[in-house]
Design an enzyme around this catalytic site. Sequence first.
Site, PDB file in Angstrom:
ATOM      1  N   SER A  60       0.965  -1.290  -0.207  1.00  0.00           N
ATOM      2  CA  SER A  60      -0.162   0.158   0.268  1.00  0.00           C
ATOM      3  C   SER A  60       0.640   1.325   0.384  1.00  0.00           C
ATOM      4  O   SER A  60       2.259   0.813   0.142  1.00  0.00           O
ATOM      5  CB  SER A  60      -1.330   0.211   0.866  1.00  0.00           C
ATOM      6  OG  SER A  60      -0.487  -0.202   2.208  1.00  0.00           O
ATOM      7  N   ASP A  61       0.758   2.446  -0.391  1.00  0.00           N
ATOM      8  CA  ASP A  61       1.174   3.741   0.178  1.00  0.00           C
ATOM      9  C   ASP A  61       0.337   3.997   1.441  1.00  0.00           C
ATOM     10  O   ASP A  61       0.471   3.578   2.136  1.00  0.00           O
ATOM     11  CB  ASP A  61       0.505   4.701  -0.598  1.00  0.00           C
ATOM     12  CG  ASP A  61       1.583   5.398  -1.156  1.00  0.00           C
ATOM     13  OD1 ASP A  61       2.668   5.723  -0.580  1.00  0.00           O
ATOM     14  OD2 ASP A  61       1.259   7.004  -2.357  1.00  0.00           O
ATOM     15  N   TYR A  62       1.478   5.014   1.850  1.00  0.00           N
ATOM     16  CA  TYR A  62       1.263   5.254   3.249  1.00  0.00           C
ATOM     17  C   TYR A  62      -0.296   5.542   3.700  1.00  0.00           C
ATOM     18  O   TYR A  62      -0.680   6.669   3.549  1.00  0.00           O
ATOM     19  CB  TYR A  62       2.294   6.954   3.469  1.00  0.00           C
ATOM     20  CG  TYR A  62       2.574   7.267   4.539  1.00  0.00           C
ATOM     21  CD1 TYR A  62       3.555   7.137   6.030  1.00  0.00           C
ATOM     22  CD2 TYR A  62       1.406   7.826   5.213  1.00  0.00           C
ATOM     23  CE1 TYR A  62       4.178   7.613   6.805  1.00  0.00           C
ATOM     24  CE2 TYR A  62       1.498   8.514   6.487  1.00  0.00           C
ATOM     25  CZ  TYR A  62       2.910   8.142   7.112  1.00  0.00           C
ATOM     26  OH  TYR A  62       3.296   9.002   8.079  1.00  0.00           O
TER      27      TYR A  62
END
Length: 775
Positions: A317-319
């Site tokens: 995932s992104d942040y």
Amino acid sequence: MDKGERMTVATNSRRDMSRRAMMMGAAAVTAWAANPARALLQQAGGGATALPASVEALIGRMTVIEKAGQLTLMAAAWAGGAATSLNPAGGSASFDGQLGDVRAGRLGGVFNGNGAVMAHRMQTTAMRESRLKIPLLFAADVIHGLRTVFPVPLAEAASFDAELARRTARAAGAEAAASGIDWTFAPMVDIARDARWGRGVEGAGEDVLLGRMMADARVRGFQGERGLAAPDAVASCAKHFAAYGAAEAGLDYNSVDISERTLRETYFPAFQSAFAAGSPTVMASFNEINGVPATANPWLLTDVLRREWGFGGLVVSDYTGDEELIAHGFAADAREATKLAFMAGVDMSMQSGFYLNHLPDLVESGDVPMARLDEAVRRVLALKVQLGLFDDPFRRIDPRREKTRIRTRESLALAREAGAKSIVMLKNDGGLLPLPRQGKRIALIGPFAAGQHDLIGPWNVYGTDAEAVDLATGVRATVADPSLISVSPGSGIDEPLAGGIPAAVAAARAADIVVLAIGESQRMSGEAQSRVDIVVPRAQMALVEAVAATGTPIVVLLRTGRALALHGALLDVPAILVTWFLGSQDGPAIADVLFGKTGPSARLPVSFPHATGQAPYHYDHKSTGRPNAPGPLTEYKAHYREFANDALFAFGHGLTYGTIGYTDLDVGTGRMASDGALTVNATIANTGTRPAEEVVQLYIRDLAASITRPVRELKAFRKVALKPGERQRVSFTLRRSDLLFVGRDLRPTVEPGRFQIWIAPSAQAEGVSGAFTLA
């Protein structure tokens, strides 16, 4: 309609898209595999890496919490450089707390940490004090360099030199590895066509071909040629999957509403090239696509990525991307967000802690199958195996090596070379450039004339402006008599300076030449830096107007991380260089071009529009049914009231210190067999008095097709070095695969018919043009 009904509808919709996707996939592998531009390629890592028996056995020994720990990636509490401001670890995070998580098997890795010393302490804890002794993974945002900072990726794309991009990524990867880093969250391969979007600075611009080539080069550069287990290699991560650059209104994190055809033609290919080059990981994007956030989109992450393309690597995932499913209105709470993201295909959660907190319960309740959990864990362990961490967990963690392999003489020389090759000359009326190195009084004016600020550009964790070289220093080191150089800021970046303009005007009047350094600060580009008006700030425009009124010849140096809409007195100056953010050797690189040590050879990777209101703009737009013919604007045709539907400075535009001409197009027989090829060529001549490096570009247009086609599409380019008075015959070979497009059934197709062709210096230049027929 309740949540269950909504999910059933969404699932059925995804199945319909998946059937089309699978149909396209079978045809695509057959039809496009031979495309030299790699439009749609077989994917590297088609299946998960087979684990050594000893590592595979670890999965059976893990508790569910330990498995969830392997899928948990957190910002390092002991952070390095600018990491705390870019990606804060969280108010409750502490280094001791993270060491405790390592001991308990609750943490698979950290990112943006503080170098080899920090990594050594954490890895030692993992290997001595955790139950299963599984090595940690250390990641970082090494976007355009570690402490040797190279030009921002958009600037480097302007070089139209994929080999240069590979070399700078190789140097960045080697520095990162010397600092204890195993994995970089790069390259960003998003196509960006709306200059308001700040993250365009991290990519390769608006064109699909250039985007594919830069994605391929940067992956190969980061990872090196000796395999991921090499101590100077880092794993790459193609991001952001997918269509992040298509955010509505250029607003970061915003929704994307887009056709599947556009996804496949424009936004997917660069990812496919990254995977074909060997990228073992991919990052899900923040945005939703057609109502489904990418982080929880099974069609995107499973149907397309896994089943159609055969990608066997790791999806991260992104942040806090999984956490953000709640704010999207797609998940009711953290538990549901975890389930949706994980079952859609996100293997590793970054920063939210959701997987650690909720996967054990989801598995116990049967909402998440143990097989899916093991699958994700196996992918994390496979990456660690590929990186050689099970053989030697400390292979990249050596504080002594960190001190000797960062900011070397060679890497700084490469930064200077890359900087000079990234500068685009937009205009040079009267041959004002290059400037003489002696005998002229030069006034450096503007907020970027001097000072160690706004040099390295956005999204750099470990480099600093304090270690970079500014413009004034670079110029004074180049000229014969530094006492002839004066410096006057004139204005701030956004605000006027008291007495600034009068002082700058006085400096301009006392000089023979003004070098006016204006544009954006590095905080005006990058993540969360969308702009509603992509212009030079008003305070600086007042400075431009006042200095221009003196009559002293002006060279504008335009610092920017995006295409800008230039207007007013700025357009009337004799010479403009787009200098972007060039990194550690910013000042020397600019001076090299300014004074002619290196001729300008870069080209715009993004179109500069006439005005902000044109955004999003890209050169390969469709014609419409009422195009305005070249020439005066005509009523009831497709144009704005103020100007034509074109760019102020087009994609591919850039001048040299030579005088370049295009003549004698030859299209051979003018016919291409359905299974054949067509070689086209033209003569490129430098009739000037200085050597030049020209970027010769090949464009085509399919004049009539079952799906309307762009007015031009870049199909190839070549950099040609020409001495004064030299002429070269430049050839390109077109094949059937170069003419493919996504047809009505979403399959790649080629249709017989007439094609227009240009060999030209930009997407709007005529160059030489002709036509051919595909049988």
